[in-house]
Design a protein around this motif. Structure first.
Motif, PDB file in Angstrom:
ATOM      1  N   LEU A 113       0.830  -1.200   0.000  1.00  0.00           N
ATOM      2  CA  LEU A 113       0.000   0.000   0.000  1.00  0.00           C
ATOM      3  C   LEU A 113       0.870   1.257   0.000  1.00  0.00           C
ATOM      4  O   LEU A 113       0.557   2.245  -0.674  1.00  0.00           O
ATOM      5  CB  LEU A 113      -0.932  -0.003   1.210  1.00  0.00           C
ATOM      6  CG  LEU A 113      -2.040  -1.055   1.204  1.00  0.00           C
ATOM      7  CD1 LEU A 113      -2.882  -0.943   2.471  1.00  0.00           C
ATOM      8  CD2 LEU A 113      -2.907  -0.928  -0.037  1.00  0.00           C
ATOM      9  N   ALA A 114       1.959   1.210   0.765  1.00  0.00           N
ATOM     10  CA  ALA A 114       2.865   2.358   0.809  1.00  0.00           C
ATOM     11  C   ALA A 114       3.527   2.571  -0.552  1.00  0.00           C
ATOM     12  O   ALA A 114       3.637   3.709  -1.037  1.00  0.00           O
ATOM     13  CB  ALA A 114       3.924   2.145   1.884  1.00  0.00           C
ATOM     14  N   PHE A 115       3.962   1.486  -1.177  1.00  0.00           N
ATOM     15  CA  PHE A 115       4.592   1.553  -2.498  1.00  0.00           C
ATOM     16  C   PHE A 115       3.631   2.141  -3.517  1.00  0.00           C
ATOM     17  O   PHE A 115       3.985   3.025  -4.315  1.00  0.00           O
ATOM     18  CB  PHE A 115       5.034   0.149  -2.920  1.00  0.00           C
ATOM     19  CG  PHE A 115       5.789   0.095  -4.211  1.00  0.00           C
ATOM     20  CD1 PHE A 115       7.168   0.219  -4.233  1.00  0.00           C
ATOM     21  CD2 PHE A 115       5.123  -0.078  -5.427  1.00  0.00           C
ATOM     22  CE1 PHE A 115       7.873   0.166  -5.435  1.00  0.00           C
ATOM     23  CE2 PHE A 115       5.810  -0.129  -6.622  1.00  0.00           C
ATOM     24  CZ  PHE A 115       7.194  -0.001  -6.626  1.00  0.00           C
ATOM     25  N   ALA A 116       2.386   1.672  -3.485  1.00  0.00           N
ATOM     26  CA  ALA A 116       1.381   2.150  -4.431  1.00  0.00           C
ATOM     27  C   ALA A 116       1.052   3.624  -4.189  1.00  0.00           C
ATOM     28  O   ALA A 116       0.834   4.388  -5.136  1.00  0.00           O
ATOM     29  CB  ALA A 116       0.117   1.304  -4.321  1.00  0.00           C
ATOM     30  N   ALA A 117       1.025   4.033  -2.918  1.00  0.00           N
ATOM     31  CA  ALA A 117       0.705   5.426  -2.593  1.00  0.00           C
ATOM     32  C   ALA A 117       1.800   6.375  -3.064  1.00  0.00           C
ATOM     33  O   ALA A 117       1.523   7.486  -3.531  1.00  0.00           O
ATOM     34  CB  ALA A 117       0.490   5.576  -1.090  1.00  0.00           C
ATOM     35  N   VAL A 118       3.043   5.953  -2.951  1.00  0.00           N
ATOM     36  CA  VAL A 118       4.170   6.821  -3.319  1.00  0.00           C
ATOM     37  C   VAL A 118       4.366   6.877  -4.827  1.00  0.00           C
ATOM     38  O   VAL A 118       4.524   7.956  -5.411  1.00  0.00           O
ATOM     39  CB  VAL A 118       5.465   6.342  -2.631  1.00  0.00           C
ATOM     40  CG1 VAL A 118       6.670   7.108  -3.171  1.00  0.00           C
ATOM     41  CG2 VAL A 118       5.363   6.530  -1.124  1.00  0.00           C
TER      42      VAL A 118
END
Length: 256
Positions: free
Chosen positions: A129-134
């Motif tokens: 989720l963090a990777f996708a958000a960034v």
């Protein structure tokens, strides 16, 4: 121009192009982070009030890199002319789209279960989720940024050359800073309008004008602060190529 000197001018173009493209690409990706300038500097919030809107000085992290792109644009324009800047601008736009396409492809890959929790000790419960958000910036934001970059670059080229024709080889700071101020006036508002006014967030016009004005004010300040760097880079180029060769290259660029 002799072959060794021609080779040096080609190496110089590759180096300048590398800095230009790398900084533009990095600015696009780190620009997803918004930072508070006052908190970063450890000072009280400015609390600006424009167009009925209030706020503090918050910018994307990309503003750390865009001033370098401005300098590279003016230096390339100085020694390689409009064709050099246009070539690199279109190349950069293509590479930005290419990079984001692969970022979205990487997001779509199924994550390994153990990798999701790999950064839990650092306070990131779900790495995917963090990777996708960034890296998964909204398409409206990407479209606005790319459009603003390309339009700004083309305007910068035209204004730079116009001032150069009026002033000759004098007043380097004027054509460099003047072209940046005009192009970034367009850039600052185009990217916000596409990304946040006609995009999903539907910003009201007063907010759009206020944020755009603050961002443009920052870019004007940075353009002024970068003037010594422009002269320093020019001095380094004259040292590398030789004063006469650098002058010849600049004359050829001015003549188109």
């Amino acid at each position: 121009m002799s072959r060794p000197l021609a080779a040096r001018s080609q190496v110089l173009f590759v180096v300048l192009a590398g800095f230009f493209v790398a900084n533009a690409l990095l600015a696009e990706f780190v620009g997803v982070k918004i930072f508070a300038l006052e908190d970063t500097l450890g000072v009280d919030p400015l609390a600006w009030n424009l167009f009925g809107q209030q706020g503090s000085l918050s910018f994307t992290a990309g503003v750390l890199l865009w001033p370098v792109v401005f300098v590279m644009t003016d230096i390339i324009n100085e020694y390689y002319g409009p064709r050099g800047v246009r070539l690199l601008s279109w190349l950069t736009v293509g590479l930005i789209i290419y990079a984001f396409a692969f970022a979205f492809a990487a997001i779509a890959l199924a994550p390994a279960d153990w990798w999701r929790a790999a950064a839990r000790e650092q306070g990131v419960p779900d790495y995917q989720l963090a990777f996708a958000a960034v890296f998964g910036q909204g398409l409206w934001t990407i479209a606005g940024s790319v459009t603003a970059f390309l339009v700004g670059q083309l305007i910068d080229v035209a204004v730079f050359q116009h001032i150069r024709r009026l002033t000759g080889e004098r007043w380097v700071w004027l054509r460099a800073t003047g072209s940046t101020m005009v192009s970034q006036l367009v850039d600052s508002f185009v990217v916000l309008y596409i990304a946040f006014v006609i995009g999903p967030q539907q910003w009201p016009i007063p907010l759009f004008l206020a944020v755009g004005t603050v961002n443009y004010g920052y870019k004007v300040l940075m353009a002024l602060l970068m003037i010594p760097l422009i002269y320093a880079v020019r001095a380094g180029i004259r040292h590398y190529l030789g004063r006469e060769t650098a002058a010849e290259l600049a004359r050829e660029a001015s003549a188109g």
